[in-house]
Enzyme design. Structure first.
Site, PDB file in Angstrom:
ATOM      1  NE  ARG A  46      -0.661  -9.145   3.533  1.00 21.77           N
ATOM      2  CZ  ARG A  46      -1.202 -10.055   4.276  1.00 21.77           C
ATOM      3  NH1 ARG A  46      -2.115 -10.839   3.746  1.00 21.77           N
ATOM      4  NH2 ARG A  46      -0.844 -10.196   5.521  1.00 21.77           N
TER       5      ARG A  46
ATOM      6  CB  ALA B 192      -4.045 -11.976  11.852  1.00 22.30           C
ATOM      7  CG  ASP B 193      -3.410 -13.183   5.878  1.00 25.23           C
ATOM      8  OD1 ASP B 193      -3.682 -12.720   4.759  1.00 25.23           O
ATOM      9  OD2 ASP B 193      -2.363 -12.895   6.499  1.00 25.23           O
ATOM     10  CB  SER B 194      -1.038 -17.981   7.288  1.00 24.60           C
ATOM     11  OG  SER B 194      -1.251 -17.819   5.913  1.00 24.60           O
TER      12      SER B 194
END
Lengths: 302, 132
Positions: free
Chosen positions: A153, B85-87
């Protein structure tokens, strides 16, 4: 106030396949179960997962945009239900019959509706997903939180600016001290998962515990250097310190950080039970990790 | 303007026309001249919704953060989580909004925003406060 998500079962369904039963985690132990969405391709299996979901959960699944997100949503709920069902609490073995509700802050919890009182062993769970891995952590009589993140990520923003904005000064200092950009990025991701796991374990919502109000500290190595998360073995020396509530003892919380499948970082945060604490600190968390495809196979990882 | 402003939502307030004697159901509410063509429908007037330009800018930032194609249709109601979307994404989106609009969002609010509309409304509120 606890509100059950859905009260009514659909009576025209076929019972789900059996699940291999498992012993509940003991005190100081957490279980981590994870599923990889890409390994679940069989449409009839996905359909079986959908069948054990409540009407509310099905509706929620359909609200996601795109097949990938919908599939992840089904897998997430199916993972939670099948995992808890394995523990056969109070004889419950049907994952479709489990009821969930939310605590007053919105954190999902198991709901027991029978009037025999709460079961002796209160099962706590927490879920986390990325598009490529979904994980569920289980503990008994202890609050628990989990967060997983793709190792690769990348932030769209600048790492250190982001950290300055949202992390504490100590955390920024440790992060900034890492010279290699890739190691720095990895440390950032691990730190993020640790902080998330703590907030999720607390279960009071992100607004109740903004990231700037607590510091994740890593025990210094023997040479006195602050150890980045890369050079640490997975369980030693991670503590949390609350800036606004010095009375909240940091030894109440245990952390574990690990890699899953070589592709993801995971962090688990668990409340220590009183029995597990000594004057020297508490025993480290025992973590049992299993990879699963519900109804198909389980694999003990560690 | 009309399409984003008119929706039934618990966050809206209803302003019936003062000349109307009694409200017997939503259908009988008619608003002042502003919405002349809509008296036969359920009509609600927004108290303080964000401008469409703000909503558009938010959509652009969200699409960029979540790597959505430019032509994907986002509206005010679009939920970040439903878009994947994640946090961490949400916090990055808020950071992007802070930079775009020159505002500062409290952390408590940052992680509590769940839709495009909520983000846009919050932005305008903060910009108003800043300008005051």
């Amino acid at each position: 106030m606890k509100v059950p998500c859905c009260l009514f079962r659909n009576f025209s369904y076929v019972p789900p396949p059996p699940l291999v039963p498992v012993q509940l985690p003991s005190s100081g132990e957490a279980h981590l179960w994870y599923v990889v969405p890409d390994e679940v391709k069989d449409p009839s299996l996905l359909s079986q997962y959908m069948d054990i979901l409540s009407p509310c959960e099905k509706e929620n699944v359909l609200s996601f945009r795109g097949e990938g997100l919908k599939k992840a949503a089904v897998l997430a709920r199916a993972l939670v239900r099948t995992t808890i069902a394995r523990y056969q609490i109070n004889g419950h073995v049907n994952p479709g019959s489990l009821k969930f509700c939310k605590n007053k802050y919105g954190k999902p919890e198991l709901h027991w509706e029978h009037d025999l009182g709460k079961p002796e062993h209160k099962v706590h769970f927490n879920l986390s997903h990325t598009s490529s891995l979904i994980a569920c952590a289980i503990a008994v009589n202890s609050l628990i939180g989990i967060d997983v993140e793709d190792k690769q990520r990348k932030l769209k923003s600048n790492l250190v600016s982001f950290a300055r904005r949202y992390f504490t000064p100590h955390e920024v200092k440790v992060l900034s001290s890492i010279q290699d950009p890739e190691l720095q990025r990895q440390h950032f991701i691990k730190l993020w998962t640790l902080k998330e796991s703590y907030v999720k374990a607390l279960g009071r919502g992100f607004s109740a515990q903004p990231f700037k109000t607590f510091t994740i500290r890593i025990r210094e190595s023997e040479s006195g250097d602050i150890c980045a998360l890369n050079c640490l073995d997975n369980k030693a020396g991670i503590t949390v310190e609350c800036m606004d509530d010095p009375n909240r003892l940091s030894k109440n919380w245990e952390f574990a950080t690990m890699e899953l499948m070589g592709s993801h970082y995971a962090a688990v945060c668990m409340e220590n039970s009183a029995a597990h604490q000594t004057d020297q600190g508490s025993y480290p968390m025992r973590l049992i990790v299993r990879k699963t495809i519900p109804f198909v196979k389980d694999e003990l990882v560690s | 303007m009309a399409s984003s402003a008119l929706k039934a939502s618990s966050s809206l307030c209803v302003r019936p026309s003062l000349s109307q004697p009694k409200i017997s159901g939503l259908r009988s509410v008619s608003l002042p001249i502003v919405y002349p063509s809509l008296t036969s429908r359920c009509v609600l007037q927004i108290c303080c919704a964000a401008k469409p330009e703000t909503v558009d800018k938010v959509c652009k930032i969200v699409k960029k953060q979540l790597a959505l194609p430019d032509d994907s249709s986002l509206t005010g109601e679009s939920k970040f989580s439903a878009l994947g979307a994640d946090s961490l994404d949400t916090v990055e989106i808020v950071m992007g909004l802070e930079e775009e609009f020159g505002i500062s969002v409290e952390e408590e609010s940052a992680q509590a925003i769940t839709t495009v509309q909520e983000a846009a409304d919050m932005i305008e509120k903060l910009m108003e406060k800043k300008g005051a």
